[in-house]
Enzyme design. Structure first.
Site, PDB file in Angstrom:
ATOM      1  N   ASP A  36       1.026  -1.301   0.021  1.00  0.00           N
ATOM      2  CA  ASP A  36      -0.173  -0.006   0.009  1.00  0.00           C
ATOM      3  C   ASP A  36       0.873   1.337  -0.110  1.00  0.00           C
ATOM      4  O   ASP A  36       0.489   2.256   0.375  1.00  0.00           O
ATOM      5  CB  ASP A  36      -0.884  -0.002   1.185  1.00  0.00           C
ATOM      6  CG  ASP A  36      -0.293   0.140   2.465  1.00  0.00           C
ATOM      7  OD1 ASP A  36       1.014   0.026   2.530  1.00  0.00           O
ATOM      8  OD2 ASP A  36      -0.755  -0.049   3.555  1.00  0.00           O
TER       9      ASP A  36
ATOM     10  N   CYS B 132       3.387  28.974   4.333  1.00  0.00           N
ATOM     11  CA  CYS B 132       2.890  29.790   4.625  1.00  0.00           C
ATOM     12  C   CYS B 132       1.452  30.046   4.360  1.00  0.00           C
ATOM     13  O   CYS B 132       0.366  30.606   5.084  1.00  0.00           O
ATOM     14  CB  CYS B 132       3.291  31.213   3.865  1.00  0.00           C
ATOM     15  SG  CYS B 132       3.129  31.308   2.092  1.00  0.00           S
TER      16      CYS B 132
END
Length: 1051
Positions: free
Chosen positions: A570, A626
């Site tokens: 996976d 940011c």
């Protein structure tokens, strides 16, 4: 040698077989009724979390109320029933009027030799019930009448005559409300599906995808209007899509919620079929969101569809003419069975010829739809193997049909319309099969032998297979391999490894596991269950992660002895590693993966195909730091930030505290040595935890949580908008708060707001856990006492600060900025920390909390969802419930049993080819499928890239070998003979030789292995006879030439 687990597994199998025969651990009918009565519409979110991520609650609820009939319990019916029970329908009724034969054991994993002679449906009930006690499983035997069908929402037939199917379908089609009718057959390497969901069927969600969105940058006053969006992300709109607008400033007429049509869609803009010339001028803002209207589909009844089938759903475009021929072939087989009351005998020329004649006679009646040519060779294969229900075909079609039932019961995803035909005739051995090779041997593999012959069956039984992973894919694979007889002789061996343990959320897909297995190793439990399916399976269950660190376990001898490798992984990192080993040892790798209703398979065959690592998906785009921390514009940003804060506050900081407390001298020395902003920040957090924010009572934890709420959702926002007011401009003169930025507003706390109070209580509980403080019972649910405890916290007034730096650079990788006086600040912090530590009681330590998404009682997701939703409230972003938050923050991979079953069935059809040998690249198939649409895209694998130099050529599969324990100089001369000038030789990360370094010439007459031992500090394991080196070469024109890995054999 590998650790042997055979004896342990065999003992466990014997116990499990005794339990199964005695009925231990299985739900009685009374228990099933009780479970059903207690369930109502409640969804066990721990159990079904991965499935909920695909379907959503709105789909699961009608699914939980649906009653389904599955008629025909050979392999295909068993697979369909298994998928439906795992999905969680209300009830599954099994119907079959036949008895179990040894023949059935090739494809029905619920049956054993002890069941031979029993009714098929009755033999399957208890084992199916065990998969999910919340689903009522029952058996219906004897003749089926139309009246029986009236209590079901969907009926599936896997072994029914065409005449009877038409009779039942007519009843279902005209019933009020209509009953979804599905007819599916698996005949050898050929399969078919027909769906009829009634005269008018409403699809509520055609593809299951989240509605696409865009952030508006501008809208023209025009006809049609041009809508431009910010270039952060490409738009996913298509021509004809309907969209709605919100939050548009200026051109507010578009905020009316009216769906409008898209045309001329481009990556960052589109035209709107709307005259906006008289609308207000666009100012700023705006979100555009796709609208997905319901779709009404009109199905033809079977009788009409047989003569007017319309377009067939295609899968393999190299077989464009195949579906009409198979439509004819299945009718011819039905006529053969109706007239002779049996299937054709495998290898019987007379029976095959009769089927072909029936096909020709039916074709002559088709008028305009008459086929110009009939592929008699294909019909020969079809007729000869038609009695067999092969496990891989049953698994594949069980996945497809199981998904169609879910669609019929819920309206989720687009139904298959209306016929689908598929064949894998390329799976047959390359050499022609003789009739004698197809004869039954009174074996559980007789059905498979009737298609592939006993020679290939022997190869399957003697195969040495390595399966990596035993989760959802692994459980399906183990079941398939056991039924196929893979590794079931004394010479065969199947090694399965997985370092994971079973969790509750696994049980809705990983069907070899039960409640009582939670916490046990996946590989051991799965191997034990597979041996119940076929006690002759030779399986070794290991708990080692296949990685460079375990190459002493999975050593050269292990790899060299393998016939094929099956991935059931996976994650990409593990896949890449296994791929590199398969390339190195030149072993076939059968790769597959799923994502919700989607699945893919890839065949990696030595020298024939490219390897897995040759092509990779582009990495997922990460939001700038940011954006996540100061300028979020969607809930994903809020949840990313929420998980980061959770880990920082509750795991990383307590871990830092413990690191300091366990060895203060070393910790302080490391901080001084680092002397940077990161070291400064870590010291500040540790001091906060042990001084200002230290908690000694549960009320202290409440206070901490309340003040954190004020800091995160009020003070920081006030500081941000003080630094960048709403009318701020950038240095270029543009508005600072323009899309995609959203102007935030502080959240005012109120203990009467349940979401705010719940968040503070959950955060306080986890904070108390980190300090080992007992948790008050009243704190676990919002109530008057809890509100009073929170309201008594004194919250200081906020005063904005001048000169605060807030990161706005999207390329920034850290929120901390270095300072010239970091070293001085660090010294002050160290002094403070040493002072604080003296006040701590002896033996004090903290309890870091590691995020666990799958336990709804631990308050982890309450905190993360609360963090994210309060943040979303700051920025006017739509909030989400805890379940949706869990999917995103927990990075849950959506998963359902149906796509997993289909993927493994397709892979096992390829395994026949890989183990038989002799197949060309055009015989193999890679697949991408999306059961939601549905879409099946099957194609030949891509050959490996060939590099040519003079008369030489090679691919990634080639490895050059040199024998004789040679010197570096001899290696250079050996390459020179090939027209290659080697200028660099490396081993691992160490440089053994470079022509630019004069001192390296002193090494030229030393053995390659001796230089590697000295320079690379490399000890070659005793089991390895060679050393691998990477050589950089040029041709005589100074052009770089990529050559294969060079193996120097020295012993």
């Amino acid at each position: 040698m590998l650790p042997r687990k055979r004896e342990i597994v065999a003992g466990e199998v014997e116990d499990l077989q005794k339990k199964t025969r005695a009925g231990e651990g299985e739900a009685t009918r009374e228990e099933g009724d009780a479970a059903m009565a207690g369930r109502g519409n409640e969804i066990d979110e721990d159990l079904h979390s991965r499935q909920l991520a695909v379907y959503g609650r709105e789909t699961m609820k009608p699914l939980f109320g649906s009653n389904v009939l599955v008629s025909g319990l050979q392999g295909l019916g068993a697979e369909i029933a298994k998928n439906l029970v795992l999905a969680g329908v209300k009830s599954v009724t099994l119907h079959d009027d036949g008895n179990v034969e040894l023949w059935d054991l090739s494809s029905n994993f619920f049956l054993s030799e002890n069941d031979v002679g029993q009714n098929r449906a009755q033999a399957c009930v208890q084992k199916l019930q065990e998969l999910n006690n919340a689903v009522l499983v029952s058996a219906l035997t004897g003749d089926l009448t139309k009246e029986h069908l009236s209590k079901f929402q969907a009926v599936v037939f896997t072994d029914i005559s065409l005449d009877k199917a038409i009779e039942f379908d007519d009843y279902c089609h005209s019933h009020q409300p209509p009953i979804a009718f599905i007819k599916s057959e698996v005949r050898g390497l050929f399969g078919s599906v027909f769906c009829d969901f009634g005269p008018e069927f409403t699809v509520l969600d055609v593809d299951g995808e989240e509605p696409h969105t865009g952030i508006v940058a501008s809208i023209s006053n025009d006809n049609p209007a041009l809508v431009s969006c910010v270039d952060d992300e490409r738009l996913e709109f298509q021509d004809g899509d309907l969209v709605v607008f919100s939050e548009v400033h200026g051109m507010t007429e578009l905020n009316d919620g009216k769906p409008r049509k898209v045309k001329n869609a481009r990556p960052y803009s589109f035209f709107l079929e709307e005259d906006t010339s008289s609308f207000g001028a666009y100012v700023r803002g705006g979100i555009v969101t796709q609208v997905k209207p319901p779709k009404v589909i009109k199905f033809k009844p079977l009788k009409e569809a047989m003569s007017e089938p319309g377009e067939f759903l295609m899968s393999d475009f190299s077989k464009f003419e195949r579906p009409p021929l198979l439509h004819l072939a299945f009718q011819a087989l039905d006529k053969f069975r109706t007239e002779l009351s049996r299937f054709p005998v495998a290898g019987s020329t007379d029976d095959v010829q009769r089927v072909i004649e029936y096909a020709i006679s039916i074709n002559d009646t088709l008028g305009d739809r008459k086929l110009e040519e009939i592929d008699k060779k294909l019909l020969h294969h079809f007729a000869s193997g038609s009695r067999a229900v092969l496990n891989p075909m049953a698994a594949m079609f069980g996945g497809i049909v199981g998904q169609e039932v879910v669609k019929a019961c819920s309206g989720k995803f687009h139904p298959l319309y209306q016929f689908f035909y598929f064949d894998s005739v390329e799976s047959l051995p390359v050499d022609p099969l003789e009739p004698g090779d197809l004869k039954p041997k009174n074996s559980r593999y007789d059905a498979q032998i009737s298609v592939f012959g006993s020679t290939l069956q022997n190869k399957l039984e003697e195969a040495k297979i390595f399966m990596v992973g035993s989760g959802a894919l692994g459980c399906e694979f183990l079941k398939n391999l056991a039924l196929m007889g893979i590794s079931c002789s004394q010479n065969g061996n199947l090694t399965v490894t997985d370092d994971d343990v079973i969790e509750k959320s696994n049980l809705s897909r990983q069907f070899l596991f039960r409640d009582w297995n939670i916490g046990q190793p996946k590989s051991t439990v799965a191997a034990t269950a597979a041996m119940v399916i076929n006690p002759k399976l030779h399986v070794e269950a290991l708990q080692n992660r296949a990685s460079p660190e375990t190459e002493n376990v999975f050593n050269d001898a292990f790899w060299e002895n393998l016939d094929a490798v099956v991935n059931a992984l996976d994650n990409v990192t593990a896949r890449m590693y296994i791929d590199s080993r398969c390339v190195y040892f030149q072993k076939p790798l059968l790769e597959s993966g799923t994502l919700g209703a989607k699945c893919n398979t890839q065949m990696v065959i030595p020298h024939l195909t490219e390897n897995y690592g040759a092509s990779r998906d582009p990495p997922e785009k990460q939001a700038p730091m940011c954006t996540v921390h100061s300028f979020p514009h969607n809930i994903d940003h809020c949840l990313t930030w929420a998980r980061s804060e959770f880990e920082g506050l509750l795991e990383k900081t307590p871990t830092e505290v413990n690191a300091f407390l366990s060895n203060p001298t070393t910790y302080i020395s490391a901080a001084r040595t680092a002397g940077d902003a990161q070291a400064r920040d870590q010291l500040e957090r540790v001091i906060e935890c042990l001084d200002r924010d230290k908690c000694e009572t549960f009320q202290d934890s409440i206070t901490w949580a309340r003040l954190k709420f004020e800091d995160y959702f009020s003070n920081r926002v006030k500081q941000l908008t003080f630094t960048f007011p709403e009318d701020s401009m950038t240095s270029s003169g543009a508005p600072f708060w323009s899309a995609p930025k959203r102007f935030p507003r502080p959240v005012e706390f109120s203990s009467s707001d349940p979401s705010q109070l719940s968040f503070i209580l959950a955060a306080a509980i986890l904070r108390a856990e980190t300090f080992g403080i007992p948790i008050s019972e009243w704190a676990k649910t919002p109530n008057k006492l809890a509100a009073e405890a929170v309201d008594k916290v004194i919250v200081p007034d906020f005063q904005p600060k001048q000169g605060v730096k807030i990161v706005t650079d999207e390329k920034a990788t850290s929120l901390s900025s270095a300072s010239v006086d970091d070293a001085a600040v660090i010294e002050e912090l160290i002094a403070k920390l040493e002072e604080v530590s003296k006040t701590l009681p002896s033996g004090f330590h903290m309890n870091p909390i590691q995020f666990e998404k799958d336990d709804d009682t631990n308050f982890h997701m309450d905190v993360i969802a609360g963090f994210a939703n309060m943040r979303a409230r700051n920025y006017s972003i739509p909030e989400v419930d805890k379940l949706k938050a869990k999917f995103i923050a927990g990075r849950i991979i959506p998963a359902i049993a149906t796509s997993t079953a289909m993927a493994t069935g397709l892979v096992c059809l390829e395994l026949y080819k890989a183990l038989a040998g002799g197949h060309k690249v055009e015989d193999y198939r890679n697949t991408f499928a999306n059961l939601a649409i549905p879409l099946f895209s099957i194609a030949e694998p891509v050959p490996p890239k060939t590099i040519k130099h003079q008369e030489l050529s090679w691919t990634v599969w080639d490895r050059w070998t040199v024998t004789g324990n040679i010197t570096l100089r001899e290696l250079l001369e050996w390459l020179k003979e090939k027209g290659l000038n080697a200028y660099s030789i490396s081993c691992g990360t160490s440089l053994l030789y470079n022509s630019m370094f004069p001192r390296h010439k002193e090494r030229l007459d030393r053995k390659v292995v001796d230089v590697a031992r000295e320079v690379a500090k490399m000890e070659v394991p005793s089991y390895r006879r060679h050393l691998d080196v990477v050589v950089a070469c040029e041709d005589d024109d100074d052009n770089d030439v990529d050559i294969p890995l060079v193996s120097v054999y020295f012993r």
